[in-house]
Motif scaffolding. Structure first.
Motif, PDB file in Angstrom:
ATOM      1  N   ALA A  90      -8.973 -16.494  18.984  1.00 17.28           N
ATOM      2  CA  ALA A  90      -9.125 -15.397  19.942  1.00 17.28           C
ATOM      3  C   ALA A  90      -7.833 -15.301  20.752  1.00 17.28           C
ATOM      4  N   VAL A  91      -7.199 -14.147  20.699  1.00 16.73           N
ATOM      5  CA  VAL A  91      -5.930 -13.922  21.395  1.00 16.73           C
ATOM      6  C   VAL A  91      -6.193 -13.055  22.612  1.00 16.73           C
ATOM      7  N   ASP A  92      -5.600 -13.457  23.743  1.00 17.12           N
ATOM      8  CA  ASP A  92      -5.696 -12.691  24.983  1.00 17.12           C
ATOM      9  C   ASP A  92      -4.299 -12.648  25.609  1.00 17.12           C
ATOM     10  N   GLY A  93      -3.522 -11.645  25.219  1.00 14.87           N
ATOM     11  CA  GLY A  93      -2.148 -11.535  25.713  1.00 14.87           C
ATOM     12  C   GLY A  93      -1.290 -12.657  25.183  1.00 14.87           C
ATOM     13  N   ASP A  94      -0.724 -13.447  26.101  1.00 23.53           N
ATOM     14  CA  ASP A  94       0.144 -14.561  25.717  1.00 23.53           C
ATOM     15  C   ASP A  94      -0.602 -15.891  25.675  1.00 23.53           C
ATOM     16  N   ARG A  95      -1.923 -15.837  25.636  1.00 21.68           N
ATOM     17  CA  ARG A  95      -2.752 -17.041  25.544  1.00 21.68           C
ATOM     18  C   ARG A  95      -3.729 -16.857  24.389  1.00 21.68           C
ATOM     19  N   ALA A  96      -4.092 -17.963  23.783  1.00 11.85           N
ATOM     20  CA  ALA A  96      -5.052 -17.889  22.679  1.00 11.85           C
ATOM     21  C   ALA A  96      -5.851 -19.179  22.629  1.00 11.85           C
ATOM     22  N   SER A  97      -7.045 -19.064  22.091  1.00 12.99           N
ATOM     23  CA  SER A  97      -7.891 -20.222  21.806  1.00 12.99           C
ATOM     24  C   SER A  97      -8.126 -20.245  20.310  1.00 12.99           C
ATOM     25  N   ALA A  98      -8.136 -21.451  19.745  1.00 13.42           N
ATOM     26  CA  ALA A  98      -8.368 -21.587  18.307  1.00 13.42           C
ATOM     27  C   ALA A  98      -9.228 -22.812  18.048  1.00 13.42           C
ATOM     28  N   GLU A  99     -10.164 -22.655  17.128  1.00 13.32           N
ATOM     29  CA  GLU A  99     -10.964 -23.765  16.621  1.00 13.32           C
ATOM     30  C   GLU A  99     -10.674 -23.838  15.128  1.00 13.32           C
ATOM     31  N   THR A 100     -10.127 -24.972  14.684  1.00 14.16           N
ATOM     32  CA  THR A 100      -9.792 -25.148  13.273  1.00 14.16           C
ATOM     33  C   THR A 100     -10.465 -26.405  12.757  1.00 14.16           C
ATOM     34  N   TYR A 101     -11.247 -26.233  11.691  1.00 10.88           N
ATOM     35  CA  TYR A 101     -11.912 -27.372  11.060  1.00 10.88           C
ATOM     36  C   TYR A 101     -10.898 -28.169  10.241  1.00 10.88           C
ATOM     37  N   PHE A 102     -11.089 -29.488  10.173  1.00 14.01           N
ATOM     38  CA  PHE A 102     -10.195 -30.335   9.383  1.00 14.01           C
ATOM     39  C   PHE A 102     -10.960 -31.535   8.836  1.00 14.01           C
ATOM     40  N   VAL A 103     -10.408 -32.097   7.764  1.00 18.30           N
ATOM     41  CA  VAL A 103     -10.776 -33.434   7.295  1.00 18.30           C
ATOM     42  C   VAL A 103      -9.464 -34.177   7.115  1.00 18.30           C
ATOM     43  N   HIS A 104      -9.347 -35.331   7.739  1.00 15.46           N
ATOM     44  CA  HIS A 104      -8.160 -36.183   7.603  1.00 15.46           C
ATOM     45  C   HIS A 104      -8.532 -37.354   6.711  1.00 15.46           C
ATOM     46  N   TYR A 105      -7.805 -37.482   5.606  1.00 15.70           N
ATOM     47  CA  TYR A 105      -7.994 -38.598   4.690  1.00 15.70           C
ATOM     48  C   TYR A 105      -6.778 -39.506   4.797  1.00 15.70           C
ATOM     49  N   ALA A 106      -7.008 -40.805   4.823  1.00 17.47           N
ATOM     50  CA  ALA A 106      -5.895 -41.758   4.831  1.00 17.47           C
ATOM     51  C   ALA A 106      -6.211 -42.888   3.867  1.00 17.47           C
ATOM     52  N   GLU A 107      -5.195 -43.279   3.108  1.00 18.39           N
ATOM     53  CA  GLU A 107      -5.333 -44.381   2.162  1.00 18.39           C
ATOM     54  C   GLU A 107      -4.643 -45.603   2.751  1.00 18.39           C
ATOM     55  N   HIS A 108      -5.353 -46.707   2.730  1.00 18.71           N
ATOM     56  CA  HIS A 108      -4.830 -47.973   3.250  1.00 18.71           C
ATOM     57  C   HIS A 108      -4.739 -48.933   2.077  1.00 18.71           C
ATOM     58  N   GLY A 109      -3.540 -49.128   1.559  1.00 22.32           N
ATOM     59  CA  GLY A 109      -3.359 -50.050   0.443  1.00 22.32           C
ATOM     60  C   GLY A 109      -3.400 -49.342  -0.888  1.00 22.32           C
ATOM     61  N   ARG A 110      -2.533 -49.775  -1.772  1.00 22.02           N
ATOM     62  CA  ARG A 110      -2.506 -49.262  -3.138  1.00 22.02           C
ATOM     63  C   ARG A 110      -2.548 -50.449  -4.074  1.00 22.02           C
ATOM     64  N   ALA A 111      -2.881 -50.178  -5.335  1.00 19.13           N
ATOM     65  CA  ALA A 111      -2.990 -51.241  -6.338  1.00 19.13           C
ATOM     66  C   ALA A 111      -1.758 -52.129  -6.263  1.00 19.13           C
ATOM     67  N   PRO A 112      -1.876 -53.428  -6.368  1.00 22.78           N
ATOM     68  CA  PRO A 112      -3.069 -54.182  -6.754  1.00 22.78           C
ATOM     69  C   PRO A 112      -4.018 -54.489  -5.597  1.00 22.78           C
ATOM     70  N   SER A 113      -3.708 -53.986  -4.394  1.00 21.54           N
ATOM     71  CA  SER A 113      -4.593 -54.232  -3.249  1.00 21.54           C
ATOM     72  C   SER A 113      -5.874 -53.432  -3.391  1.00 21.54           C
ATOM     73  N   PRO A 114      -6.929 -53.854  -2.708  1.00 20.54           N
ATOM     74  CA  PRO A 114      -8.136 -53.013  -2.687  1.00 20.54           C
ATOM     75  C   PRO A 114      -7.803 -51.660  -2.066  1.00 20.54           C
ATOM     76  N   ASN A 115      -8.384 -50.626  -2.586  1.00 28.41           N
ATOM     77  CA  ASN A 115      -8.159 -49.284  -2.088  1.00 28.41           C
ATOM     78  C   ASN A 115      -9.184 -48.981  -0.996  1.00 28.41           C
ATOM     79  N   VAL A 116      -8.715 -48.631   0.191  1.00 27.33           N
ATOM     80  CA  VAL A 116      -9.580 -48.252   1.301  1.00 27.33           C
ATOM     81  C   VAL A 116      -9.161 -46.854   1.742  1.00 27.33           C
ATOM     82  N   VAL A 117     -10.099 -45.932   1.720  1.00 25.34           N
ATOM     83  CA  VAL A 117      -9.834 -44.562   2.142  1.00 25.34           C
ATOM     84  C   VAL A 117     -10.751 -44.249   3.318  1.00 25.34           C
TER      85      VAL A 117
END
Length: 180
Positions: A90-117
């Motif tokens: 929603a824009v009101d002149g030089d100000r705006a409000s925004a709601e944006t959905y997100f999913v953040h995925y992060a990987e901790h460790g790669r082979a040969p370590s156990p994979n944790v996401v």
């Protein structure tokens, strides 16, 4: 809709202006996500005004200080991605409000370590301001709707045959012919 030879009406010009404003705001949110995902500091910082505020749960303070904190945390992962969903803006002149959905995925460790996401899903509640013709985030609150952790000794079959992602400036997107 008018053909190319007919000038836009005042209503159509207003609609076009609104579309351009919403697109500019969405690009700010996308620039933040890309900057954090690739650990590209300049893109991440460019999303916020220097006097901006960010409440990211574990960090609540100046937005530029958040970027420093967030990038240091991101480099502890072996990979991460923000997947952005719909935005209501929603824009009101030089100000705006925004709601944006997100999913953040992060990987901790790669082979040969156990994979944790880890997965963190929620919404960015942004207050943006246009200063000098440029939109940036003045205040952000991150609302979390759900989270989870997956652990596995397995990897996607054949994943090692793909080009791996990396941080700025070593990721493939920063090399020719893919450079953006």
């Amino acid at each position: 809709m008018a053909d190319d030879s007919t000038p836009l009406t005042a209503v159509e010009l207003g609609q076009l202006r609104a579309l351009l404003e919403r697109d500019a705001i969405r690009r700010v949110v996308e620039g933040y996500a890309r900057g954090m995902d690739r650990c590209e500091e300049s893109n991440a910082r460019a999303a916020y005004w220097d006097d901006g505020h960010d409440n990211h749960g574990l960090f609540d303070g100046n937005a530029q200080e958040f970027v420093t904190w967030g990038l240091a945390a991101a480099k502890e992962y072996s990979g991460q991605q923000h997947v952005l969903g719909q935005s209501t803006i929603a824009v009101d002149g030089d100000r705006a409000s925004a709601e944006t959905y997100f999913v953040h995925y992060a990987e901790h460790g790669r082979a040969p370590s156990p994979n944790v996401v880890t997965a963190l899903a929620g919404r960015y509640l942004d207050h943006l301001e246009r200063r000098g013709g440029e939109w940036k985030i003045a205040d952000r609150v991150v609302v979390i709707d759900w989270s989870t952790v997956w652990r596995s000794e397995e990897r996607f079959p054949g994943v090692d045959a793909f080009v791996p992602g990396d941080w700025y400036p070593d990721d493939r997107i920063y090399t020719k012919p893919h450079s953006l």
